[in-house]
Design a protein around this motif. Structure first.
Motif, PDB file in Angstrom:
ATOM      1  N   VAL A  49       0.814  -1.153   0.113  1.00  0.00           N
ATOM      2  CA  VAL A  49       0.071  -0.067   0.144  1.00  0.00           C
ATOM      3  C   VAL A  49       0.908   1.253   0.150  1.00  0.00           C
ATOM      4  O   VAL A  49       0.249   2.393   0.061  1.00  0.00           O
ATOM      5  N   GLY A  50       2.285   1.073  -0.048  1.00  0.00           N
ATOM      6  CA  GLY A  50       2.924   2.328  -0.351  1.00  0.00           C
ATOM      7  C   GLY A  50       3.166   2.908   1.240  1.00  0.00           C
ATOM      8  O   GLY A  50       3.000   4.432   1.077  1.00  0.00           O
ATOM      9  N   THR A  51       3.159   2.589   2.335  1.00  0.00           N
ATOM     10  CA  THR A  51       3.453   3.255   3.486  1.00  0.00           C
ATOM     11  C   THR A  51       4.411   2.818   4.400  1.00  0.00           C
ATOM     12  O   THR A  51       5.143   1.741   4.078  1.00  0.00           O
ATOM     13  N   GLY A  52       4.718   3.546   5.552  1.00  0.00           N
ATOM     14  CA  GLY A  52       5.615   2.883   6.258  1.00  0.00           C
ATOM     15  C   GLY A  52       5.439   1.952   7.336  1.00  0.00           C
ATOM     16  O   GLY A  52       4.004   1.915   7.501  1.00  0.00           O
ATOM     17  N   LEU A  53       6.192   1.284   8.137  1.00  0.00           N
ATOM     18  CA  LEU A  53       5.828   0.143   9.328  1.00  0.00           C
ATOM     19  C   LEU A  53       6.772   0.453  10.463  1.00  0.00           C
ATOM     20  O   LEU A  53       8.076   0.096  10.109  1.00  0.00           O
ATOM     21  N   THR A  54       6.581   0.896  11.682  1.00  0.00           N
ATOM     22  CA  THR A  54       7.403   0.668  12.607  1.00  0.00           C
ATOM     23  C   THR A  54       7.189  -0.485  13.492  1.00  0.00           C
ATOM     24  O   THR A  54       5.977  -0.935  13.917  1.00  0.00           O
ATOM     25  N   ALA A  55       8.464  -1.612  13.648  1.00  0.00           N
ATOM     26  CA  ALA A  55       8.043  -2.568  14.123  1.00  0.00           C
ATOM     27  C   ALA A  55       8.496  -2.804  15.546  1.00  0.00           C
ATOM     28  O   ALA A  55       9.315  -1.909  16.122  1.00  0.00           O
ATOM     29  N   ASP A  56       8.021  -3.748  16.359  1.00  0.00           N
ATOM     30  CA  ASP A  56       8.254  -4.064  17.745  1.00  0.00           C
ATOM     31  C   ASP A  56       8.020  -2.888  18.682  1.00  0.00           C
ATOM     32  O   ASP A  56       8.789  -2.688  19.559  1.00  0.00           O
ATOM     33  N   CYS A  57       6.966  -2.394  18.640  1.00  0.00           N
ATOM     34  CA  CYS A  57       6.936  -0.952  19.446  1.00  0.00           C
ATOM     35  C   CYS A  57       6.501  -1.626  20.838  1.00  0.00           C
ATOM     36  O   CYS A  57       6.027  -2.493  21.128  1.00  0.00           O
ATOM     37  N   THR A  58       6.989  -0.837  21.718  1.00  0.00           N
ATOM     38  CA  THR A  58       6.593  -1.044  23.272  1.00  0.00           C
ATOM     39  C   THR A  58       5.746   0.145  23.705  1.00  0.00           C
ATOM     40  O   THR A  58       5.249   0.353  24.742  1.00  0.00           O
ATOM     41  N   ASN A  59       5.310   1.192  23.056  1.00  0.00           N
ATOM     42  CA  ASN A  59       4.549   2.298  23.644  1.00  0.00           C
ATOM     43  C   ASN A  59       3.752   2.945  22.433  1.00  0.00           C
ATOM     44  O   ASN A  59       4.370   3.086  21.193  1.00  0.00           O
ATOM     45  N   LEU A  60       2.577   3.600  22.591  1.00  0.00           N
ATOM     46  CA  LEU A  60       1.975   4.500  21.690  1.00  0.00           C
ATOM     47  C   LEU A  60       1.239   5.558  22.345  1.00  0.00           C
ATOM     48  O   LEU A  60       1.109   5.788  23.242  1.00  0.00           O
ATOM     49  N   GLY A  61       1.186   6.495  21.425  1.00  0.00           N
ATOM     50  CA  GLY A  61       0.646   7.802  21.661  1.00  0.00           C
ATOM     51  C   GLY A  61       0.059   8.802  20.718  1.00  0.00           C
ATOM     52  O   GLY A  61       0.370   8.376  19.649  1.00  0.00           O
ATOM     53  N   ILE A  62      -0.090   9.851  20.879  1.00  0.00           N
ATOM     54  CA  ILE A  62      -0.558  11.019  19.988  1.00  0.00           C
ATOM     55  C   ILE A  62       0.587  12.028  20.023  1.00  0.00           C
ATOM     56  O   ILE A  62       0.657  12.513  21.157  1.00  0.00           O
ATOM     57  N   ASP A  63       1.097  12.222  19.061  1.00  0.00           N
ATOM     58  CA  ASP A  63       2.107  13.566  19.157  1.00  0.00           C
ATOM     59  C   ASP A  63       1.399  14.699  19.128  1.00  0.00           C
ATOM     60  O   ASP A  63       0.606  15.233  18.467  1.00  0.00           O
ATOM     61  N   PRO A  64       1.535  15.608  20.162  1.00  0.00           N
ATOM     62  CA  PRO A  64       0.727  16.726  20.524  1.00  0.00           C
ATOM     63  C   PRO A  64       0.874  17.776  19.367  1.00  0.00           C
ATOM     64  O   PRO A  64       0.147  18.490  19.026  1.00  0.00           O
ATOM     65  N   ALA A  65       2.107  17.877  18.676  1.00  0.00           N
ATOM     66  CA  ALA A  65       2.425  18.747  17.770  1.00  0.00           C
ATOM     67  C   ALA A  65       1.665  18.498  16.419  1.00  0.00           C
ATOM     68  O   ALA A  65       1.267  19.435  15.610  1.00  0.00           O
ATOM     69  N   THR A  66       1.605  17.341  15.795  1.00  0.00           N
ATOM     70  CA  THR A  66       1.326  17.055  14.558  1.00  0.00           C
ATOM     71  C   THR A  66      -0.206  16.076  14.854  1.00  0.00           C
ATOM     72  O   THR A  66      -0.732  16.253  13.739  1.00  0.00           O
ATOM     73  N   GLY A  67      -0.660  15.467  15.686  1.00  0.00           N
ATOM     74  CA  GLY A  67      -1.753  14.700  15.941  1.00  0.00           C
ATOM     75  C   GLY A  67      -1.560  13.293  15.373  1.00  0.00           C
ATOM     76  O   GLY A  67      -2.366  12.635  15.190  1.00  0.00           O
TER      77      GLY A  67
END
Length: 399
Positions: free
Chosen positions: A180-198
């Motif tokens: 689908v032509g996108t990136g993927l971050t592997a093996d994450c240990t935390n998630l959140g919303i970046d306040p500057a960009t959403g």
């Protein structure tokens, strides 16, 4: 991104040649020339006295209309009609992301006769379920699942996709992201919303676990990542919740599947379900010799638990990598975790710190493992474990 030399500005001083840690710069006709060995580290840029070396940034493909992509998706991995726990863990975290973004949360179910899982998926927080069923999905295959998930993304355009960093998830995620032509971050240990960009902020260990990197995907959709099992807790199910089930016809033909499953060999069962186990008994170098692992296995058996091991044990060849718990092994979160003869190195703790109860056995009273243990026994594991086994057997015999 590439590093380039402007030959008109280069004075041939050779400062960049000696500064390059990869030997990627040579002199040609009195001018610096960067070869294919360049890793774009930028060391040469810093030492150039005349500013003749610069980074050349490739133009980004920004033709994608990112506003078309809505919703947070969680891929519900299942085996034989039974959902893996990581899917429910990610529904809990996905619910938080979806609420923060003001969007819906959807579960993705692909399999053969898996509609019985829909009630549980709704109970764990999903608003919508995309359901694809067929005999071609009775066992996981890279081709069938990649074609199906790619088609779902093209059709329904999600903004975010969460997947478990399991064997299947690590196989499926990168292939779908490439399609689908996108990136993927592997093996994450935390998630959140970046306040500057959403944007979703994906956090994962980098440089051997020495730092934690936070990664954003600003230019492509969907934002995708695989998340280690047992990093997040499952929410309590609410069986009064319901939602919309969108049944999607499979577009996979049997000829699309290039592999054929011949046989399933059950091997290393005691460790294969480490991520799902409620009780884990792990052994470390404090056991002194590989034969001592028989005690670990016996204790796990009487408790009805699984066997784990530290990295030192795996590196020493006492146990296969399948058993390893830690930052470079499996991340676990059982109700009870026994750390037997394990010192408590930070890399090991990172893989089991979400356990509800940690019981440590070590003859060194200063061992770091005692700092995170709920219960600690200072003593020789070769003496303590047999005593534990005997007491547990007595309790079980007494009913």
């Amino acid at each position: 991104m590439a590093v380039k030399v402007n030959p008109e500005e280069c004075i041939g001083c050779t400062a960049c040649v000696s500064a390059c840690p990869f030997g990627a710069i040579v002199m040609e006709d009195g001018k610096a020339l960067i070869t294919d060995a360049c890793t774009a580290c930028g060391a040469c840029i810093d030492v150039c006295p005349v500013g003749a070396i610069h980074r050349e940034v490739e133009e980004k493909n920004v033709s994608m209309n990112k506003d078309e992509f809505k919703g947070v998706w969680v891929y519900i991995e299942q085996v034989g009609g039974q959902a893996r726990n990581v899917g429910y863990e990610l529904l809990n975290e996905g619910r938080k992301l979806a609420d923060a973004m003001g969007q819906e949360l959807a579960g993705i179910l692909i399999g053969d006769n898996v509609d019985q899982l829909t009630k549980e998926v709704f109970a764990r927080g999903a608003d919508t379920i995309y359901l694809v069923e067929g005999k071609e999905f009775s066992h996981y295959s890279t081709d069938a699942y990649t074609i199906t998930l790619t088609d779902l993304i093209h059709t329904y355009k999600p903004a975010v996709i969460l997947m478990g960093a399991t064997n299947d998830g690590r196989d499926l995620g990168p292939r779908v992201a490439g399609r689908v032509g996108t990136g993927l971050t592997a093996d994450c240990t935390n998630l959140g919303i970046d306040p500057a960009t959403g944007l979703v902020a994906w956090t994962r260990p980098a440089f051997g676990g020495n730092i934690m990197a936070t990664i954003l995907c600003p230019d492509h959709r969907p934002q995708m990542g695989t998340i280690r099992p047992n990093v997040f807790k499952r929410s309590a199910p609410d069986y009064s919740r319901t939602g919309e089930i969108i049944r999607v016809d499979s577009k996979v033909k049997m000829t699309d599947i290039r592999t054929k499953l011949l046989e399933i060999i059950r091997e290393g069962v005691a460790s294969a379900n480490l991520e799902e186990a409620e009780i884990i008994v792990s052994g470390g170098r404090g056991l002194s010799k590989p034969e001592s692992f028989a005690l670990i296995e016996e204790l796990a058996e009487v408790l009805g638990g699984a066997v784990g091991a530290s990295r030192a044990v795996v590196d020493a060849g006492w146990k296969p990598a399948l058993y390893q718990v830690g930052q470079t092994g499996k991340t676990v979160g059982p109700k009870v975790y026994f750390a037997c003869g394990i010192s408590g190195a930070i890399q090991h703790v990172a893989g089991m710190s979400s356990s509800d109860i940690v019981i440590a056995i070590n003859k060194d009273p200063e061992a770091p493992i005692f700092k995170i243990a709920n219960y600690g026994i200072v003593g020789d594991v070769m003496e303590v474990i047999p005593a534990l086994i005997d007491e547990i057997k007595k309790v079980k015999t007494a009913g």
